[in-house]
Design a protein around this motif. Structure first.
Motif, PDB file in Angstrom:
ATOM      1  N   ILE A  33      31.568  42.473  42.070  1.00 42.41           N
ATOM      2  CA  ILE A  33      31.449  42.535  40.856  1.00 42.41           C
ATOM      3  C   ILE A  33      30.752  41.628  40.706  1.00 42.41           C
ATOM      4  N   VAL A  34      30.252  40.946  39.571  1.00 48.72           N
ATOM      5  CA  VAL A  34      29.080  39.713  40.169  1.00 48.72           C
ATOM      6  C   VAL A  34      29.839  38.799  41.018  1.00 48.72           C
ATOM      7  N   ASP A  35      30.174  38.502  41.871  1.00 47.64           N
ATOM      8  CA  ASP A  35      30.215  37.707  42.908  1.00 47.64           C
ATOM      9  C   ASP A  35      32.180  37.997  43.311  1.00 47.64           C
ATOM     10  N   LYS A  36      32.587  38.442  43.749  1.00 44.70           N
ATOM     11  CA  LYS A  36      34.244  39.282  43.836  1.00 44.70           C
ATOM     12  C   LYS A  36      33.969  40.403  44.144  1.00 44.70           C
ATOM     13  N   PRO A  37      34.535  40.696  45.309  1.00 45.33           N
ATOM     14  CA  PRO A  37      34.868  42.339  46.103  1.00 45.33           C
ATOM     15  C   PRO A  37      35.836  43.038  44.348  1.00 45.33           C
ATOM     16  N   ILE A  38      35.040  44.286  45.357  1.00 36.58           N
ATOM     17  CA  ILE A  38      36.830  44.506  43.736  1.00 36.58           C
ATOM     18  C   ILE A  38      38.254  44.795  44.686  1.00 36.58           C
ATOM     19  N   ILE A  39      38.284  45.091  46.151  1.00 36.62           N
ATOM     20  CA  ILE A  39      39.867  44.736  46.442  1.00 36.62           C
ATOM     21  C   ILE A  39      40.045  43.517  45.732  1.00 36.62           C
ATOM     22  N   GLN A  40      39.817  42.230  45.813  1.00 34.48           N
ATOM     23  CA  GLN A  40      40.058  41.481  45.755  1.00 34.48           C
ATOM     24  C   GLN A  40      40.577  41.177  44.287  1.00 34.48           C
ATOM     25  N   TYR A  41      39.907  41.902  43.456  1.00 29.65           N
ATOM     26  CA  TYR A  41      40.615  41.936  41.465  1.00 29.65           C
ATOM     27  C   TYR A  41      41.701  42.317  42.306  1.00 29.65           C
ATOM     28  N   GLY A  42      41.564  43.565  42.730  1.00 32.68           N
ATOM     29  CA  GLY A  42      43.114  44.078  42.400  1.00 32.68           C
ATOM     30  C   GLY A  42      44.611  43.483  43.155  1.00 32.68           C
ATOM     31  N   LEU A 267      28.612  49.495  37.313  1.00 29.30           N
ATOM     32  CA  LEU A 267      27.545  48.841  36.406  1.00 29.30           C
ATOM     33  C   LEU A 267      28.522  48.111  35.432  1.00 29.30           C
ATOM     34  N   LYS A 268      29.019  48.695  34.714  1.00 24.64           N
ATOM     35  CA  LYS A 268      29.532  48.313  33.228  1.00 24.64           C
ATOM     36  C   LYS A 268      30.547  47.370  33.834  1.00 24.64           C
ATOM     37  N   ALA A 269      30.873  47.350  34.185  1.00 28.32           N
ATOM     38  CA  ALA A 269      32.554  46.120  34.992  1.00 28.32           C
ATOM     39  C   ALA A 269      31.666  45.228  35.417  1.00 28.32           C
ATOM     40  N   THR A 270      30.250  44.534  35.951  1.00 29.66           N
ATOM     41  CA  THR A 270      29.586  44.086  36.642  1.00 29.66           C
ATOM     42  C   THR A 270      28.809  42.662  35.039  1.00 29.66           C
ATOM     43  N   VAL A 271      28.792  44.144  34.788  1.00 26.09           N
ATOM     44  CA  VAL A 271      27.519  43.481  33.246  1.00 26.09           C
ATOM     45  C   VAL A 271      28.855  43.253  32.317  1.00 26.09           C
ATOM     46  N   GLU A 272      29.733  43.534  31.649  1.00 26.46           N
ATOM     47  CA  GLU A 272      30.877  43.114  31.336  1.00 26.46           C
ATOM     48  C   GLU A 272      31.313  41.713  32.305  1.00 26.46           C
ATOM     49  N   LEU A 275      29.402  39.211  31.607  1.00 23.63           N
ATOM     50  CA  LEU A 275      29.612  38.276  30.500  1.00 23.63           C
ATOM     51  C   LEU A 275      30.441  37.571  29.613  1.00 23.63           C
ATOM     52  N   GLN A 276      31.735  37.419  30.370  1.00 14.32           N
ATOM     53  CA  GLN A 276      33.061  37.002  29.725  1.00 14.32           C
ATOM     54  C   GLN A 276      32.442  35.273  30.976  1.00 14.32           C
ATOM     55  N   ARG A 277      31.782  35.181  31.888  1.00 12.10           N
ATOM     56  CA  ARG A 277      32.540  33.854  32.616  1.00 12.10           C
ATOM     57  C   ARG A 277      31.573  32.859  32.076  1.00 12.10           C
ATOM     58  N   PRO A 278      32.215  31.338  32.143  1.00 12.12           N
ATOM     59  CA  PRO A 278      31.420  30.959  30.960  1.00 12.12           C
ATOM     60  C   PRO A 278      30.165  30.558  31.596  1.00 12.12           C
ATOM     61  N   ASP A 279      29.796  30.074  33.033  1.00 15.04           N
ATOM     62  CA  ASP A 279      28.533  29.738  33.307  1.00 15.04           C
ATOM     63  C   ASP A 279      27.423  30.744  33.151  1.00 15.04           C
ATOM     64  N   LEU A 280      27.985  32.236  33.209  1.00 12.24           N
ATOM     65  CA  LEU A 280      27.054  33.130  33.701  1.00 12.24           C
ATOM     66  C   LEU A 280      26.513  33.804  31.930  1.00 12.24           C
ATOM     67  N   GLY A 282      26.442  32.880  28.340  1.00  9.08           N
ATOM     68  CA  GLY A 282      25.346  32.796  27.569  1.00  9.08           C
ATOM     69  C   GLY A 282      23.849  33.128  28.138  1.00  9.08           C
ATOM     70  N   PRO A 283      23.829  32.560  29.285  1.00  8.43           N
ATOM     71  CA  PRO A 283      22.159  33.574  29.661  1.00  8.43           C
ATOM     72  C   PRO A 283      22.315  34.750  29.912  1.00  8.43           C
ATOM     73  N   PHE A 284      22.938  35.296  30.710  1.00  7.43           N
ATOM     74  CA  PHE A 284      22.867  36.535  30.737  1.00  7.43           C
ATOM     75  C   PHE A 284      22.886  37.077  29.409  1.00  7.43           C
ATOM     76  N   ARG A 285      23.826  36.734  27.998  1.00 14.56           N
ATOM     77  CA  ARG A 285      23.231  37.569  26.914  1.00 14.56           C
ATOM     78  C   ARG A 285      21.894  37.426  26.495  1.00 14.56           C
ATOM     79  N   GLU A 286      21.511  36.109  26.187  1.00 15.60           N
ATOM     80  CA  GLU A 286      20.220  36.305  26.119  1.00 15.60           C
ATOM     81  C   GLU A 286      19.376  37.069  27.012  1.00 15.60           C
ATOM     82  N   TYR A 287      19.528  37.615  28.309  1.00 12.68           N
ATOM     83  CA  TYR A 287      18.350  37.884  28.476  1.00 12.68           C
ATOM     84  C   TYR A 287      17.905  39.580  28.274  1.00 12.68           C
ATOM     85  N   LEU A 288      19.317  39.770  27.956  1.00 10.41           N
ATOM     86  CA  LEU A 288      20.240  41.199  27.805  1.00 10.41           C
ATOM     87  C   LEU A 288      19.483  41.349  26.849  1.00 10.41           C
TER      88      LEU A 288
END
Length: 293
Positions: A33-42, A267-272, A275-280, A282-288
């Protein structure tokens, strides 16, 4: 002396068929999810809740999970030699974050069977079970909220969320008493539980999601519980039996859950999360905004 929750079990032996062909050669738990495996979040959630001992139940084709949480000397040496200190720090944090043990589940015989595989490593302690597919975004991690409940009740706690309409038939559903006055009315004593009922048969709107804190008594109950459909040992069946000897609590957690085991939820998790990432964000929101939807 009050019991503390120090260990967390991650069942990760499933085949991940809903994500084929991506999971043909890699574990579903390692999908990013973005750049971190699902299991690492847990795993990070478990650490934030005070669980410093992680037990991962694995199966065939899951070696990438072990590699991810292990030291990677070659990668660290390359990053260090190239002066990429920020990336080196990220890589080292992964291997330094946990004490991890792996148990091989030779056959995927149900969630209850996966939990039972951890019996020898858990011993006579309460423990958490985290289903990595359920990624929960919350200011206070979901498991930490549950640990606070356990520290007061000293009894098993199951995380729940309110599910409206026919979707309730996809969950284990709880029959609960009136909300307890503690924890802002989010806590209720469990009377019974039903696995995937029809909408008209559901005892409430409180659905079980992938976070549990269980007392060690669950192991004896699991060993005596008969397998259900398909020869699988269901954790819900065992918890229903545990209710005959112990109180259990339902806790409506604060936070937003993403079902990352489902393509749309993933997909919802990846997008949201992006959007929360400081580095991504802003640009991702503009793209959407530029997409013709």
């Amino acid at each position: 002396m009050k019991m503390k929750v120090r260990k967390a079990v991650f069942p990760a032996a499933g085949l991940g068929t809903r994500f084929l062909p991506a999971t043909k050669a890699q574990p579903k738990e390692m999908l990013p999810i973005v750049d971190k495996p699902i299991i690492q979040y847990g795993v990070e959630e478990a650490l934030a809740a005070g669980c410093d001992q992680i037990i991962i139940i694995t199966g065939r084709g899951k070696a990438a999970i072990e590699d991810h949480f292990d030291v990677s000397y070659e990668l660290e040496n390359i990053l260090e030699s190239r002066g990429k200190s920020d990336l080196l720090k990220i890589v080292k944090q992964i291997s330094d974050m946990i004490h991890v043990a792996y148990v091989r589940q030779k056959e995927a015989l149900g969630l209850g069977h996966a939990v039972l595989m951890a019996k020898e490593l858990i011993g006579n302690e309460p423990f958490a079970v985290i289903l990595a597919d359920d990624v929960i975004d919350a200011p206070k991690p979901c498991l930490k909220q549950m640990v606070e409940v356990f520290e007061e009740t000293q009894e098993s706690v199951i995380a729940t969320q309110v599910v409206e309409g026919p979707a309730i038939s996809s969950y284990g559903v709880l029959d609960v008493k009136q909300p307890d006055g503690r924890f802002a009315g989010r806590l209720s004593e469990i009377r019974n539980m039903v696995e995937k009922p029809k909408l008209e048969d559901a005892p409430s709107k409180q659905a079980i999601i992938g976070r549990y804190i269980l007392t060690p008594a669950i192991f004896d109950v699991l060993e005596k519980t008969k397998p259900g459909a398909g020869g699988e040992l269901q954790l819900t069946d065992a918890m229903r039996n545990l209710l005959q000897q112990e109180h259990m609590w339902a806790y409506v957690y604060e936070g937003k859950r993403y079902d990352a085991g489902d393509k749309l939820g993933f997909l919802k998790a990846t997008v949201e999360f992006a959007l929360q990432r400081p580095d991504l964000g802003g640009p991702f929101r503009e793209y959407l905004k530029k997409l013709e939807l």
